[in-house]
Design a protein around this motif. Structure first.
Motif, PDB file in Angstrom:
ATOM      1  N   SER A  27      11.261  -4.862  -3.006  1.00  0.00           N
ATOM      2  CA  SER A  27      10.302  -5.312  -1.979  1.00  0.00           C
ATOM      3  C   SER A  27      10.974  -4.765  -0.584  1.00  0.00           C
ATOM      4  O   SER A  27      10.329  -4.760   0.384  1.00  0.00           O
ATOM      5  CB  SER A  27      10.335  -6.853  -2.076  1.00  0.00           C
ATOM      6  N   LYS A  32      10.215   3.535   2.766  1.00  0.00           N
ATOM      7  CA  LYS A  32       8.728   2.939   2.138  1.00  0.00           C
ATOM      8  C   LYS A  32       7.807   4.483   2.596  1.00  0.00           C
ATOM      9  O   LYS A  32       7.552   4.811   3.715  1.00  0.00           O
ATOM     10  CB  LYS A  32       8.336   1.850   2.878  1.00  0.00           C
ATOM     11  N   SER A  34       4.104   5.055   3.160  1.00  0.00           N
ATOM     12  CA  SER A  34       2.679   4.585   3.299  1.00  0.00           C
ATOM     13  C   SER A  34       1.676   5.248   2.786  1.00  0.00           C
ATOM     14  O   SER A  34       1.895   6.309   2.117  1.00  0.00           O
ATOM     15  CB  SER A  34       2.522   4.214   4.877  1.00  0.00           C
ATOM     16  N   LYS A  35       0.490   4.447   2.316  1.00  0.00           N
ATOM     17  CA  LYS A  35      -0.656   5.365   1.879  1.00  0.00           C
ATOM     18  C   LYS A  35      -1.320   6.416   2.656  1.00  0.00           C
ATOM     19  O   LYS A  35      -1.778   7.387   2.053  1.00  0.00           O
ATOM     20  CB  LYS A  35      -1.787   4.190   1.537  1.00  0.00           C
ATOM     21  N   THR A  50       4.663  -1.970   7.199  1.00  0.00           N
ATOM     22  CA  THR A  50       4.185  -1.097   5.889  1.00  0.00           C
ATOM     23  C   THR A  50       4.402  -2.015   4.980  1.00  0.00           C
ATOM     24  O   THR A  50       5.347  -2.468   4.449  1.00  0.00           O
ATOM     25  CB  THR A  50       5.197   0.195   5.967  1.00  0.00           C
ATOM     26  N   LYS A  51       3.215  -2.562   4.581  1.00  0.00           N
ATOM     27  CA  LYS A  51       2.802  -3.266   3.276  1.00  0.00           C
ATOM     28  C   LYS A  51       2.486  -2.732   2.049  1.00  0.00           C
ATOM     29  O   LYS A  51       2.932  -3.194   0.927  1.00  0.00           O
ATOM     30  CB  LYS A  51       1.940  -4.577   3.713  1.00  0.00           C
ATOM     31  N   THR A  52       1.755  -1.758   2.091  1.00  0.00           N
ATOM     32  CA  THR A  52       1.267  -1.089   0.937  1.00  0.00           C
ATOM     33  C   THR A  52       2.224   0.178   1.080  1.00  0.00           C
ATOM     34  O   THR A  52       1.885   1.008   1.681  1.00  0.00           O
ATOM     35  CB  THR A  52      -0.472  -0.635   1.167  1.00  0.00           C
ATOM     36  N   THR A  54       4.735   3.119  -1.541  1.00  0.00           N
ATOM     37  CA  THR A  54       5.603   3.648  -2.545  1.00  0.00           C
ATOM     38  C   THR A  54       7.206   3.209  -2.244  1.00  0.00           C
ATOM     39  O   THR A  54       7.360   4.233  -1.282  1.00  0.00           O
ATOM     40  CB  THR A  54       5.244   5.213  -3.151  1.00  0.00           C
TER      41      THR A  54
END
Length: 72
Positions: A27, A32, A34-35, A50-52, A54
């Motif tokens: 988490s 991160k 992002s998409k 940034t919530k969505t 990899t």
């Protein structure tokens, strides 16, 4: 018999604790992606937003996966 049961219980507890740590780490990974393919490092401008994403362990790993560094 009790020694075997104790060892099994200890093993189960150890695996459970390790799993919880892995969930917590995913988490808040060091980077991160992002998409949209932007690699956001911890402390970066849009990291928290940034919530969505990899997760990656480094910027180098994220960029090698096809991501790019943020412009800001």
């Amino acid at each position: 018999m009790y020694k075997l049961i104790s060892k099994v219980i200890l093993l189960v507890l150890t695996v459970s604790i390790m799993s919880i740590g892995a969930i917590a780490d995913s988490s808040n990974p060091p980077v991160k992606k992002s998409k949209t393919g932007i690699c956001h490092p911890q402390g970066g401008t849009y990291y928290e937003q940034t919530k969505t994403f990899t997760p990656y362990q480094s910027m180098d790993e994220c960029i090698k996966s096809g991501g790019r560094a943020p412009k800001k």
